[in-house]
Design an enzyme around this catalytic site. Sequence first.
Site, PDB file in Angstrom:
ATOM      1  N   GLU A 170      13.433  -5.119  -4.603  1.00  0.00           N
ATOM      2  CA  GLU A 170      13.935  -5.327  -3.245  1.00  0.00           C
ATOM      3  C   GLU A 170      14.046  -6.822  -2.942  1.00  0.00           C
ATOM      4  OE1 GLU A 170      12.618  -3.993   1.241  1.00  0.00           O
ATOM      5  OE2 GLU A 170      12.195  -2.638  -0.425  1.00  0.00           O
ATOM      6  N   HIS A 187      17.827  -7.439   6.012  1.00  0.00           N
ATOM      7  CA  HIS A 187      17.507  -6.514   4.924  1.00  0.00           C
ATOM      8  C   HIS A 187      18.769  -5.971   4.271  1.00  0.00           C
ATOM      9  CE1 HIS A 187      15.203  -3.473   2.739  1.00  0.00           C
ATOM     10  NE2 HIS A 187      16.081  -2.578   3.152  1.00  0.00           N
ATOM     11  N   ASP A 206      -3.493  -4.964 -11.785  1.00  0.00           N
ATOM     12  CA  ASP A 206      -3.548  -3.550 -11.410  1.00  0.00           C
ATOM     13  C   ASP A 206      -3.306  -3.394  -9.906  1.00  0.00           C
ATOM     14  OD1 ASP A 206      -4.133  -0.897 -10.946  1.00  0.00           O
ATOM     15  OD2 ASP A 206      -5.998  -0.892 -12.083  1.00  0.00           O
ATOM     16  N   LYS A 227       1.992  -2.136   4.881  1.00  0.00           N
ATOM     17  CA  LYS A 227       2.893  -1.925   3.750  1.00  0.00           C
ATOM     18  C   LYS A 227       3.743  -3.164   3.530  1.00  0.00           C
ATOM     19  CE  LYS A 227       6.825  -0.392   1.623  1.00  0.00           C
ATOM     20  NZ  LYS A 227       8.160  -1.039   1.558  1.00  0.00           N
TER      21      LYS A 227
END
Length: 413
Positions: free
Chosen positions: A76, A366, A269, A253
Site C-alpha cells: 500500500e 489514498h 516477527d 491499525k
Amino acid sequence: MKIYEMTNDQRIDYLIKSGNLTDEQAAFLRAGKPISQDIADSLSENQIGTFGLPYGFATDFLVNGKEYLVPMSIEEPSVVAAASNGANRVKKSGGFTVKTSPHIIYGQIVLETNSADKLEILQQNRQEIIDLATAARPSLQKRGGGVVSLTFEIIADWNEILIGVNTVDAMGANIVNSMLEAIAPHISKLTETDVLCSILSNSGKSQLVDVEAKIDFDNLATKKMPGQEVAERIVQLSQFSKHSVMRAVTQNKGIMNGIDAVLLATGNDFRAQEAAVHSFFSTESGYQPFSDWQIMDDQLVGRLKMPVEIGTVGGAIKAMPMAQLSLAIMKINNSQELQAVIGAVGLANNLSAMRALVTTGIQAGHMSLQSKSLAISAGAVGSEIAAVSKELNRTKNYNLQEATKFLQKLRNE
C-alpha cells in the site's frame, strides 16, 4: 526531482550517493532476486515459491538527533507516503525523541499444581535454576545478556515459573525456549510435579519504547485550515478514540501499518508484535488507543508508548539478505536503535492519518496513490500503468470500470 517521481534505478543511485547503499548492495537490489531457493526452502515448509511484496523506503526521519531512511515492505503506497509526510512535519520542529528499555524476554513454565510448598522448594533452589538456564546459552552472557529475573507464583490452579532474560540484540524466542526446556526437567524433579508447558511469552511488557513528537502549528496547516485549528481537531479525535473502541481499533491499525512494514523489511516477527501491542492496550477500562495527542506550549505534542518486539541478529534476520540490507540502509547499530526508529514510524503514520482525517479526509490522498493498482487490475502493463493512473487522478473516478474503459481507449489509439 522528488524521490517518488524517480525510477527504481534513480532511487538506488540516490541511496548510493547518500551513503545508505554500497555498490555491491545496489547490484544485489538491481538483480531483483531477494531470496534464493535454498534460503526459501529452509525458512518454510512445503515451499514451492516466494511471495513478493514491494520494497521501498520512507524519508525524513530525525530520531534522537540522527537522520534515517527507513525501508518498508508493503503493498500500500499510502503507508510509505504517510510515514514520510509525518516524519517531515516532525523533523521541521526538531524531530522525534525516543526512550527505549532493556530488551527483556519472559518465559513461562507451568506446573500441574498450585502448591505453595512447591514454590518454596523452587525458591530454595533459585540460583541452581538460574545457573542451568545460563549454561543452556553460555554465549549470551558474553554479549552482555543473560537471566535478569526468576519468580514463582500461584495462578489459579497452577504454579508458574517466570524467567526474564536479556537477549541483547536477538528477538530472543529461540534463546528463551532453549533455556526453558533445559530447566523444566530439573524443576519437575525438584517439585515432583509434571510440567504442563514451557514457552516464551510475547507480552512485550519489558520492551517498551516511549516516543514523543512536537509539531509547530505552521507545520500542520492546510490551504484551507490554519495549523492551530488542525491541532485542536487532532486532539479532539485523539480524545474521542479513548471512548470509542470502534475508533481506537482503526487508529491503532493505522499505526501498525507503518510498524509492520518495517518489521517485514527487517525480517522481524510482526505477528509477535501485533499480539504484544494489542494485549498491552487491552486494559481493565477497555481497549485503548496506542497514541495520545495534546496541545502544549503552542505545539501539537504526540506520544506513543508501546512494546516493540524485535531483534537485529539471529534467525530469519540473519538468513534473509533483504533484512540485512534494510539494517544497512538505516545504519542501525543495535536492537534498541531499531526499536526507536520503529516507534517513530508508528507515530509518524498516526500523525499523517489524523491530520488527513480532520482536514481533507483520508480518501483523496489514498486513492490517488492507489490509482496504479487499479490500472494493473484493469490489465495495464508497462507505460500503460502510468498513463491510466494519470487519467484516473485527473478525473478522480477511482474505479475499475473507468480504468478498464480508459485502457481500452489508450490501446485503440
